[in-house]
Structure formats: structure tokens, C-alpha cells
Design an enzyme around this catalytic site. Structure first.
Site, PDB file in Angstrom:
ATOM      1  N   ASP A   1       0.722  -1.152  -0.010  1.00  0.00           N
ATOM      2  CA  ASP A   1      -0.026   0.106  -0.043  1.00  0.00           C
ATOM      3  C   ASP A   1       1.129   1.194  -0.009  1.00  0.00           C
ATOM      4  OD1 ASP A   1      -2.143   1.815   0.327  1.00  0.00           O
ATOM      5  OD2 ASP A   1      -2.829   1.041   2.243  1.00  0.00           O
TER       6      ASP A   1
ATOM      7  N   GLY B   1      -5.255   3.708  -7.809  1.00  0.00           N
ATOM      8  CA  GLY B   1      -5.508   3.987  -9.244  1.00  0.00           C
ATOM      9  C   GLY B   1      -4.645   4.986  -9.836  1.00  0.00           C
TER      10      GLY B   1
ATOM     11  N   ASP C   1     -10.712   4.152  -1.125  1.00  0.00           N
ATOM     12  CA  ASP C   1     -11.112   3.208  -0.263  1.00  0.00           C
ATOM     13  C   ASP C   1     -12.890   3.366  -0.492  1.00  0.00           C
ATOM     14  OD1 ASP C   1      -8.378   3.222   0.417  1.00  0.00           O
ATOM     15  OD2 ASP C   1      -9.156   3.444   2.449  1.00  0.00           O
TER      16      ASP C   1
END
Ligand code: GLA
Length: 386
Positions: free
Chosen positions: A154, A191, A212
């Protein structure tokens, strides 16, 4: 690597190849992982930073006992907030909520399941725990020693342009490959920078395409219905990821959760349940485990569906399946019950076709030219057309 280079990419036998004129370079080997969209559970949507070893064990117990494992849910994934401090050798220790990560992974494996973990290419994760920056190989080795099968990586505190970002993902992918353990590599950077165009070249088996999700119809619908156009970037081994499921978390209606599941199946999206599996209603379990709906998601052809037609709030989505049939979702994003029509010319079906309602598990007979049905507010009718 610049994105313009990424255009001459081809895939053969699980290998991603970059072709520059007469030269071809093997960029990544997907080791046969994630041939269909990964299915499992992730701790974040329900437990967030409170997740403990006991919660993960209880999710593993539940997934087996309630039939989800049999339905295909295999990965039990720990998200952020498991990390403690690094010692003087740089070894990252889990925090007090995870007393023995290897024992936990062994426990999950003993149930015939696989186990996932979470980190960041930056120095800190999104919840400000230790990331892997500067410790990539060391962390990858540790994951492999524990028996980890899946890494969500992440972006969070990482800083740099798209080239630096790509290099950071490549670095961790190479570290994972070096361990010799097959580990699904899940890119999470919301993205940015058209990740779908270079995700496979950095070894990504899936990549988040959006910010999210939250457990609200607006969020889920904005994300899910916004995926049309990305279908050409999905293929076995490499999936667009519109984020984890919120089904059963309590802030959407039954029809809205049916829309969530139907859309994610048409999108060939990863199906990572995000609810508390140990405390689930029978209705939630039924949505998560309908075998005919899951078969749409897990279809071996691995084709992501798209919006075939739209009229105001009414949308028709189609996903071609390997047996030549089509999964068709008739969605009503409006505020009252409405008839929705799927015209066969829009969904690429011939003159006449047989229609089966996948949620009702009922054959509706042979229909000509178009199929019309009543669809409730924020709801869906999902059919298979052959
Ligand atoms: C980001 C991700 C979420 C979750 C949290 C954890 O927001 O997008 O899916 O992993 O970080 O901190």
C-alpha cells in the site's frame, strides 16, 4: 520505465514480456498465481486497526465452518496495524496483538487456507505503522519464513514520481520472487498514474483502481459503476481491484449488497469479504456464497464485464463467459422500482436466448430480442443468457 514503453507488452504462458522492436525482455513471471480473481477475507473493512491474532483465527475458523471456503474463499488476509518495531538488525517484529505470526500462519494453513499480510513501499503504512522502505528483501524473506501467501503493498507514505513508484513496486516484487515462495502481489495505490497500464509489468496480480470503499451505497456505486472501460486491462493473473467487499457490514440494504456482489462478479473483481465472519446473518452468507454468482466471477476466461447500455439511472452490464453464454446485470440506480430492459443487440446475443435468474436460481425460459424485468431501487437482477 516510462508508460509509453509499457505499450508493447504481451503475455505468454504466465510470463509478461516487453517487446521493443526485435528485442523482448521478460519483465515478470506470474508463477501461475491468481488465474481467477483472488477470493478470501481481509481484516480492514470491519476490524481496521483493532485487528488481533484472535480475530484472524476466528475468521479462518468461520470461513471453513460456514461454507465460504467450499465456495472458493481461500485467502485470510491481515491488513494494516499488525506491525511493531524494528530491532537493531532491522528485523520488524509484530506488535503485541500478534504474539507469533508464524504460529498464526500455521494455524490458517492447517485449515487448508492461505494467509496474507500488508505493508507499504514507504517508511510508514497508511495507519503510521512501520513500512518496508529500505527493508524490502528482509521483509520479503520474513514473510516467506512465516509462510505468507499474499502481500498487499500500500503506497501510503511513499514519495516520488511514477518512475520511482514503479521501481519501488518492482523492488518488492523481485524480493518476493527471490524468496522462491509463490506470493500474490496486490498493488494498492488507489488507481494513480493509470496503474492498470503498468501493473502487470511490476509483477502485480491485482491493483486497486480507486480510493477506499466505505459501507455506503454512494461509495460502492460510485466505485463499482465507474469501472467500465478498464476491462481490457484484466486477464488471468492480473486483475483490476475496485476494493474489498462491504457486504454484511450493516450500512447498505439487502438490494444494495446484491448490487455490490453482482457488480464485483461482473467486473471479475477480487472477492475479499470485509465483514466479521464470525457474526454474520444467513442473508449475508447467502449473498457471499451463491455458487452460480461466484461462477460468474471465477469464470476461467477471466473477462471483465462492462456497461453495455444505460438509460438514466438504469444500466445493463455484460460479462462474456467461457461457455459462450453471457452474465447480464440489470441495475436500477434510481429511487423506485422500475422495469429494466436488456436488448440482445446491446449484449451481443442472437435472436432468441434462454434466461436464468442467478439470485432466484430460476430458469425464465426462452426470450426473443430483449429481456425486461422489474428491478427494485438500488437493486439488480442478475441473469445468465445463453
Ligand atoms: C489504505 C488502503 C486501505 C487499508 C488502509 C490501512 O487506506 O486503501 O485498503 O489498507 O490503508 O491503513
Amino acid at each position: 520505465m516510462k508508460m509509453s514503453l509499457a505499450q508493447g507488452i504481451t503475455r505468454a504462458m504466465g510470463v509478461v514480456i516487453l517487446m521493443l522492436g526485435s528485442v523482448s525482455i521478460v519483465l515478470a513471471q506470474d508463477a501461475g498465481l491468481a488465474r481467477t480473481p483472488p477470493m478470501g477475507w481481509n481484516s480492514w473493512n470491519h476490524f481496521a486497526c483493532k485487528v488481533t491474532d484472535a480475530d484472524v483465527r476466528s475468521a479462518a475458523d468461520a470461513i471453513v465452518a460456514n461454507g465460504m471456503k467450499a465456495a472458493g474463499y481461500i485467502y485470510v488476509n491481515i491488513d494494516d496495524c499488525w506491525q511493531g518495531k524494528r530491532d537493531e538488525k532491522g528485523v520488524l517484529h509484530p506488535n503485541e496483538k500478534f504474539p507469533d505470526m508464524k504460529a498464526l500462519a500455521d494455524y490458517v494453513h492447517s485449515k487448508g487456507l492461505k494467509v496474507g499480510i500488508y505493508s507499504s513501499p514507504g517508511p510508514k503504512t497508511c495507519a503510521r505503522y512501520e513500512g518496508s522502505f529500505g527493508h524490502e528483501e528482509q521483509d520479503a524473506r520474513m514473510y516467506a519464513d512465516w509462510g505468507i501467501d499474499y502481500l498487499k503493498y500500500d503506497y501510503c507514505s511513499f514519495k516520488g514520481d511514477v518512475d520511482a513508484q514503479i521501481a519501488a513496486y518492482v523492488k518488492m516484487h523481485e524480493a518476493l520472487v527471490k524468496t522462491g515462495r509463490p506470493i500474490v502481489f496486490s498493488l494498492c495505490q488507489y488507481g494513480m498514474d493509470r496503474v492498470w497500464s503498468w501493473g502487470p509489468t511490476v509483477g502485480g496480480n491485482l491493483w486497486r483502481t480507486t480510493e477506499d470503499i466505505t459501507d455506503e451505497y454512494r461509495s460502492m456505486a460510485f466505485i463499482g459503476f465507474g469501472q467500465s472501460g478498464l476491462e481490457r486491462f484484466a486477464a488471468p493473473g492480473h486483475w483490476n481491484d475496485p476494493d474489498m467487499l462491504e457486504i454484511g457490514n450493516g450500512h447498505m440494504t439487502h438490494d444494495e449488497y446484491l448490487t455490490h456482489m453482482s457488480l464485483w462478479c461482473i467486473l471479475a473483481a477480487p472477492l475479499l469479504a470485509g465483514n466479521d465472519l464470525a457474526k454474520m446473518t444467513p442473508e449475508t452468507l447467502e449473498i457471499l456464497t451463491n455458487p452460480e454468482v461466484i461462477a460468474v466471477n471465477q469464470d476461467p476466461a477471466g473477462i471483465q464485464g462492462w456497461r453495455a447500455a444505460q438509460e438514466g439511472p438504469l444500466e445493463v452490464w455484460v460479462k462474456p463467459l467461457s461457455d459462450g453464454s453471457k452474465a447480464v446485470g440489470l441495475f436500477n440506480r434510481g429511487e423506485s422500482l422500475m422495469p429494466v430492459t436488456a436488448y440482445f443487440r446491446d449484449i451481443g446475443v442472437g435472436e432468441a436466448a434462454s434466461v436464468r435468474d442467478l439470485w432466484a436460481k430460476r430458469d425464465l425460459g426462452v426470450v426473443r430480442d430483449h429481456f425486461t424485468t422489474q428491478v427494485p431501487k438500488h437493486g439488480v437482477v442478475l441473469v445468465k443468457v445463453k
